[in-house]
Design an enzyme around this catalytic site. Structure first.
Site, PDB file in Angstrom:
ATOM      1  N   HIS A 358       7.201  -4.411 -14.522  1.00 41.76           N
ATOM      2  CA  HIS A 358       7.216  -2.999 -14.166  1.00 41.76           C
ATOM      3  C   HIS A 358       6.741  -2.113 -15.297  1.00 41.76           C
ATOM      4  O   HIS A 358       6.175  -1.048 -15.081  1.00 41.76           O
ATOM      5  CB  HIS A 358       8.598  -2.632 -13.649  1.00 41.76           C
ATOM      6  CG  HIS A 358       8.971  -3.501 -12.488  1.00 41.76           C
ATOM      7  ND1 HIS A 358      10.234  -3.930 -12.229  1.00 41.76           N
ATOM      8  CD2 HIS A 358       8.186  -4.061 -11.535  1.00 41.76           C
ATOM      9  CE1 HIS A 358      10.227  -4.702 -11.155  1.00 41.76           C
ATOM     10  NE2 HIS A 358       9.003  -4.805 -10.736  1.00 41.76           N
ATOM     11  N   ARG A 465       1.335   4.730  -3.529  1.00 41.28           N
ATOM     12  CA  ARG A 465       2.105   3.494  -3.316  1.00 41.28           C
ATOM     13  C   ARG A 465       3.587   3.796  -3.553  1.00 41.28           C
ATOM     14  O   ARG A 465       4.066   3.723  -4.683  1.00 41.28           O
ATOM     15  CB  ARG A 465       1.643   2.416  -4.299  1.00 41.28           C
ATOM     16  CG  ARG A 465       0.227   1.886  -4.070  1.00 41.28           C
ATOM     17  CD  ARG A 465      -0.095   0.823  -5.126  1.00 41.28           C
ATOM     18  NE  ARG A 465      -1.216  -0.018  -4.775  1.00 41.28           N
ATOM     19  CZ  ARG A 465      -2.425   0.064  -5.354  1.00 41.28           C
ATOM     20  NH1 ARG A 465      -2.661   0.958  -6.297  1.00 41.28           N
ATOM     21  NH2 ARG A 465      -3.390  -0.751  -4.979  1.00 41.28           N
ATOM     22  N   ARG A 501       1.948   5.939   1.521  1.00 38.54           N
ATOM     23  CA  ARG A 501       2.078   4.656   2.217  1.00 38.54           C
ATOM     24  C   ARG A 501       3.550   4.266   2.181  1.00 38.54           C
ATOM     25  O   ARG A 501       4.173   4.329   1.112  1.00 38.54           O
ATOM     26  CB  ARG A 501       1.238   3.592   1.505  1.00 38.54           C
ATOM     27  CG  ARG A 501       1.343   2.242   2.181  1.00 38.54           C
ATOM     28  CD  ARG A 501       0.414   1.228   1.576  1.00 38.54           C
ATOM     29  NE  ARG A 501       0.903   0.773   0.271  1.00 38.54           N
ATOM     30  CZ  ARG A 501       0.219  -0.075  -0.498  1.00 38.54           C
ATOM     31  NH1 ARG A 501      -0.970  -0.505  -0.120  1.00 38.54           N
ATOM     32  NH2 ARG A 501       0.716  -0.464  -1.643  1.00 38.54           N
ATOM     33  N   GLU A 600      -5.487  -4.500   6.263  1.00 40.34           N
ATOM     34  CA  GLU A 600      -5.429  -5.539   5.225  1.00 40.34           C
ATOM     35  C   GLU A 600      -5.351  -6.930   5.831  1.00 40.34           C
ATOM     36  O   GLU A 600      -5.509  -7.925   5.130  1.00 40.34           O
ATOM     37  CB  GLU A 600      -4.188  -5.347   4.348  1.00 40.34           C
ATOM     38  CG  GLU A 600      -4.117  -4.001   3.680  1.00 40.34           C
ATOM     39  CD  GLU A 600      -2.789  -3.778   2.978  1.00 40.34           C
ATOM     40  OE1 GLU A 600      -2.747  -3.932   1.761  1.00 40.34           O
ATOM     41  OE2 GLU A 600      -1.806  -3.454   3.665  1.00 40.34           O
ATOM     42  N   ASN A 623      -7.978  -5.434  -1.331  1.00 42.15           N
ATOM     43  CA  ASN A 623      -7.352  -6.503  -2.130  1.00 42.15           C
ATOM     44  C   ASN A 623      -6.718  -7.541  -1.215  1.00 42.15           C
ATOM     45  O   ASN A 623      -6.984  -8.739  -1.326  1.00 42.15           O
ATOM     46  CB  ASN A 623      -6.250  -5.943  -3.043  1.00 42.15           C
ATOM     47  CG  ASN A 623      -6.721  -4.787  -3.884  1.00 42.15           C
ATOM     48  OD1 ASN A 623      -7.922  -4.644  -4.125  1.00 42.15           O
ATOM     49  ND2 ASN A 623      -5.809  -3.951  -4.337  1.00 42.15           N
ATOM     50  N   ASP A 624      -5.876  -7.056  -0.313  1.00 43.33           N
ATOM     51  CA  ASP A 624      -5.224  -7.994   0.592  1.00 43.33           C
ATOM     52  C   ASP A 624      -6.189  -8.497   1.663  1.00 43.33           C
ATOM     53  O   ASP A 624      -6.128  -9.656   2.058  1.00 43.33           O
ATOM     54  CB  ASP A 624      -3.995  -7.346   1.226  1.00 43.33           C
ATOM     55  CG  ASP A 624      -2.787  -7.454   0.315  1.00 43.33           C
ATOM     56  OD1 ASP A 624      -2.574  -8.555  -0.226  1.00 43.33           O
ATOM     57  OD2 ASP A 624      -2.090  -6.449   0.096  1.00 43.33           O
ATOM     58  N   ARG A 634      -4.791 -13.697  -4.104  1.00 43.47           N
ATOM     59  CA  ARG A 634      -5.416 -12.686  -4.967  1.00 43.47           C
ATOM     60  C   ARG A 634      -4.955 -12.765  -6.411  1.00 43.47           C
ATOM     61  O   ARG A 634      -5.586 -12.227  -7.323  1.00 43.47           O
ATOM     62  CB  ARG A 634      -5.197 -11.285  -4.399  1.00 43.47           C
ATOM     63  CG  ARG A 634      -3.789 -10.714  -4.566  1.00 43.47           C
ATOM     64  CD  ARG A 634      -3.591  -9.468  -3.734  1.00 43.47           C
ATOM     65  NE  ARG A 634      -3.376  -8.267  -4.528  1.00 43.47           N
ATOM     66  CZ  ARG A 634      -2.968  -7.101  -4.028  1.00 43.47           C
ATOM     67  NH1 ARG A 634      -2.764  -6.948  -2.735  1.00 43.47           N
ATOM     68  NH2 ARG A 634      -2.786  -6.063  -4.805  1.00 43.47           N
ATOM     69  N   CYS A 671      -9.384   1.786  -0.041  1.00 42.56           N
ATOM     70  CA  CYS A 671      -8.497   2.126  -1.161  1.00 42.56           C
ATOM     71  C   CYS A 671      -8.153   0.930  -2.049  1.00 42.56           C
ATOM     72  O   CYS A 671      -7.349   1.057  -2.952  1.00 42.56           O
ATOM     73  CB  CYS A 671      -7.225   2.786  -0.645  1.00 42.56           C
ATOM     74  SG  CYS A 671      -6.170   1.683   0.289  1.00 42.56           S
TER      75      CYS A 671
END
Ligand code: PEP
Ligand code: MG
Length: 744
Positions: A358, A465, A501, A600, A623-624, A634, A671
């Site tokens: 994190h 996010r 999101r 995704e 990405n996904d 990934r 995105c």
């Protein structure tokens, strides 16, 4: 008392050599030993006899032992005492006739260490087979500590000469893993400051004992308070560390050793240092990583105790920082990083860490380079050392030579030039040469991201996010906390749009306070919308906070990892319920509310017609989408280059989404990381994408590319490339870009 006598000798105005001579005589008399000798480290890792009582004085400054040679060399090399009733029978024994040591049987050698560095050895010897008592070993170690101070002060040997290899004034270079990109040059700051001990021998041992006890008590209280406090900065691994601290702070063995060291006449600070030296020596010998870890914790705790004694702050964030501070720590929690003065914090170096930790998320939000997993870096760095952090290559330079500094100054200047060029086009609309306007928005997730809105000239937040806030918090954020947070985001954005999101947890996004799920395949597991639809209370709780923050404003909400239209419809139903609740309570609704979904999961592409009827917008999470389209993890470095986003399957898929959405008038944004890379962004625009959301640092480079491109020429080229049977069209696109002089 031995230490008091020692202090008197130290204060005498005589040469350092005669002081040392008196010290060896004092020790010999005090310990009823026939011999006491001091060996100090010289260049090339040799140990030179510097003073002796009892051996042949002519051997002084002549006899030298190699590192590891003889008992003395063994003590130095292993940084631990040897207590031998029958020294000549020890495998390391090495006989030196010039010293005249043949009649002596027993020997006790202790290392002279400071800060983990061995500076020499003190040895006492007797004719009889004597096993020296534990107190005698302790006493000699205490004297060794005073001697270390004398050596380091440069009275006996020129400090520059001290064991060339280990000195901390030489350049040191290491490679780690770059968890956050960027580059910085500045001065080292230790996150947990070390306390320099000024005074070794106590004036009043009784008072000193009381000081130590008080500091231990304070320390225990502090740790208990931190552990009890639910909302403190602690989380995850940090909690484990605190538990370890608590265990040690109550450990009788450790406390007794500290008290004994004070009873022997040391100051409380010196006592902590003395016990810590033992810990360090043990740490170096340890190979078991778990035990090593715990010894590390003990070292941290001892440092904390020293700070209590010295009345110093717990972390450097509370102290005055140099202008360009590069902070060094073993590990750090996200909130601790946020405590630093952003204007002075330029980089972060960690001994541990991982890309999903994190603190790495926060470092990326703050846009500071972070290199992690540099083992032993804390043993190498000294406060205010010059540091270069190259977050592009993962290289760290400590105390770089002037030519390395010069080279980096050059690199930094080039970067600054590029940044200045991006700043110069901040307010220029992102329009291609043939007049196509592309909307450039940024991705965000923390309050720390918000200043980038105005810095970059982003046209809004295309992806907020929300899970990041949940991930860096020590416990589940409360509703009001979320309302405040979302309000601040909307306030910062002003008239610019923000797309929130809903929670995308699971996979690599783990909550420190949640029980691990133990899934075999977490990326394809119970995550994102799947989790929140199974726990509708959680989703409603979040939607409630979003609606409250968005009262009277324009609000956009989207759902992550939707695999089928039905999932979206269920989520939408929950939003409608929350809206009804508002109406019942006569609380204001948002001025406008747009609902959309991330794209995704490839399954959703086979329901595009239905989807475009149900949503207000679509956001492609490349990405996904890549990971699921190619069934290719990934995060797996082995697969990193296996499949390309610029491959016909991916481009065809995106083209299909663009076409169907355009026919229905549903806006589409990309995105994922793909949107932030100029070459990829160029391809996306060629496919008809007109809205991109990306990391803030990418906005300048992507805009620069857009200003130099011609979209219609690209559209034609891409139609052809999509039919390509090759693995990727990357090199063809690059050639095209070069041909047209595009900035990529
Ligand atoms: C994506 O998958 O492309 C995306 C933007 O979501 P995240 O990276 O947060 O999973
Ligand atoms: Mg995703």
């Amino acid at each position: 008392m031995l230490l008091r006598r020692l202090r008197e000798i130290m204060a005498e105005r005589v040469s350092a050599q005669s002081r040392l001579d008196r010290i060896v005589s004092l020790i010999a008399a005090n310990m009823v030993a026939e011999v006491c000798s001091v060996y100090l480290v010289r260049p090339g890792k040799q140990l030179e006899l510097f003073a002796t009582e009892g051996l042949n004085k002519a051997a002084v400054h002549k006899t030298r032992m190699k590192w590891g040679e003889g008992i003395v060399g063994d003590v130095a090399a292993n940084a631990r005492p040897l207590n031998l009733p029958d020294a000549p029978s020890h495998p390391s024994f090495s006989y030196r006739p010039e010293t005249g040591e043949d009649p002596f049987q027993s020997m006790l050698g202790v290392p002279v260490i400071r800060g983990g560095q061995t500076l020499g050895v003190i040895a006492v010897q007797n004719r009889t087979h004597r096993l020296y008592g534990e107190e005698e070993v302790e006493a000699l170690q205490t004297i060794a500590m005073v001697l270390a101070e004398m050596v380091l002060s440069g009275q006996l040997i020129d400090p520059a000469e001290l064991d060339g290899g280990d000195r901390k004034d030489k350049p040191w270079r290491a490679s780690g893993i770059n968890f956050s990109e960027g580059m910085a040059m500045g001065r080292a700051v230790l996150h947990e400051p070390r306390v320099k001990i000024e005074k070794l021998i106590a004036d009043d041992p009784v008072a000193e004992r009381a000081r130590l006890d008080k500091a231990i008590e304070d320390l225990r209280e502090q740790i208990d308070a931190m552990l009890a406090q639910e909302d403190s900065v602690i989380a995850g691994e940090t909690r484990d560390v605190l538990e370890a601290y608590r265990m040690f702070a109550n450990d009788r063995g450790w406390l007794n050793r500290l008290r004994e060291a004070v009873n022997s006449g040391l100051t409380a600070e010196a006592a902590v240092e003395r016990v810590q030296e033992d810990t360090r020596a043990r740490m170096h010998r340890q190979t078991d990583s778990l035990i090593k870890e715990r010894l590390h914790d003990l070292e941290d705790l001892a440092n904390r105790l020293l700070r209590h004694l010295a009345g110093r702050a717990d972390t450097a964030a509370e102290e005055q920082l140099p202008l360009d501070a590069i902070v060094f720590a073993r590990h750090m929690g996200p909130a601790e990083l946020l405590d630093y003065d952003r204007t002075r914090l330029k980089g972060l170096i960690l001994e541990e860490g991982s890309p999903t930790s994190h603190v790495a998320i926060v470092a990326r939000a703050l846009d500071i380079p972070l290199i992690g997993r540099i083992e032993g870096v804390l043993d190498q760095v000294e406060p205010l050392d010059w540091v270069i952090v190259d977050g592009e290559t993962g290289d760290l330079h400590l105390r770089p030579t002037s030519d390395v500094r010069e080279a980096y100054r050059h690199k930094l200047a080039l970067r600054a030039q590029r940044q200045a060029a991006y700043a110069a086009i901040r307010d220029v609309p992102a329009m291609t040469r043939d007049g196509v306007k592309v909307r450039l928005q940024m991705n965000a997730g923390l309050l720390a991201d918000l200043p980038h809105l105005s810095e970059t000239g982003a046209e809004g937040i295309g992806l907020f996010r929300t899970e990041l806030q949940f991930m860096i918090a020590p416990s589940m954020p409360r509703l009001q906390h979320l309302v405040d947070l979302y309000t601040q985001v909307l306030d910062a954005a002003g008239d610019l749009p923000v797309v929130f999101r809903t929670l995308d947890l699971g996979g690599d996004k783990v909550l420190p306070y949640a029980r691990p799920l133990g899934e075999e395949n977490p990326a394809m597991g119970w995550r994102a919308i799947r989790m929140t639809l199974d726990r509708p209370a959680l989703l409603r709780y979040q939607i409630r906070a979003l609606l409250a923050a968005g009262a009277g404003r324009d609000l956009s909400i989207m759902f992550p990892m939707v695999a089928e239209v039905a999932e979206y419809m269920t989520a939408r139903g929950l939003v409608e319920k929350e809206l009804e609740r508002l109406d019942k309570r006569r609380e204001p609704r948002p001025r406008s509310l747009r609902l959309g979904t991330m794209l995704e999961v490839p399954a959703l592409v086979f329901q595009l017609e239905a989807l475009t009827k149900a949503v207000d917008f679509i956001s492609i999470g490349s990405n996904d989408l890549m990971q699921f389209l190619f069934a290719s993890d990934r995060g797996n470095p082995r697969l990193g280059n296996r499949y390309d986003t610029l491959s016909p399957p991916m481009l065809n898929l995106i083209k299909q989404v663009v076409d169907v959405s355009a026919a229905r008038g549903v806006p589409v944004t990309v995105c994922g990381e793909m949107a932030g890379r100029p070459l990829e962004a160029m391809a996306l625009i060629g496919l008809g994408i007109r809205s991109l959301s990306m990391p803030p640092a990418s906005i300048g480079p992507v805009k620069q590319m857009i200003l130099s491109m011609n979209s219609s020429a690209l559209a034609a080229a891409l139609t052809e490339m999509r039919q390509n049977t090759g693995h990727s069209v990357r090199s063809a696109l690059k050639t095209l870009a070069q041909l047209h002089n595009l900035s990529i």
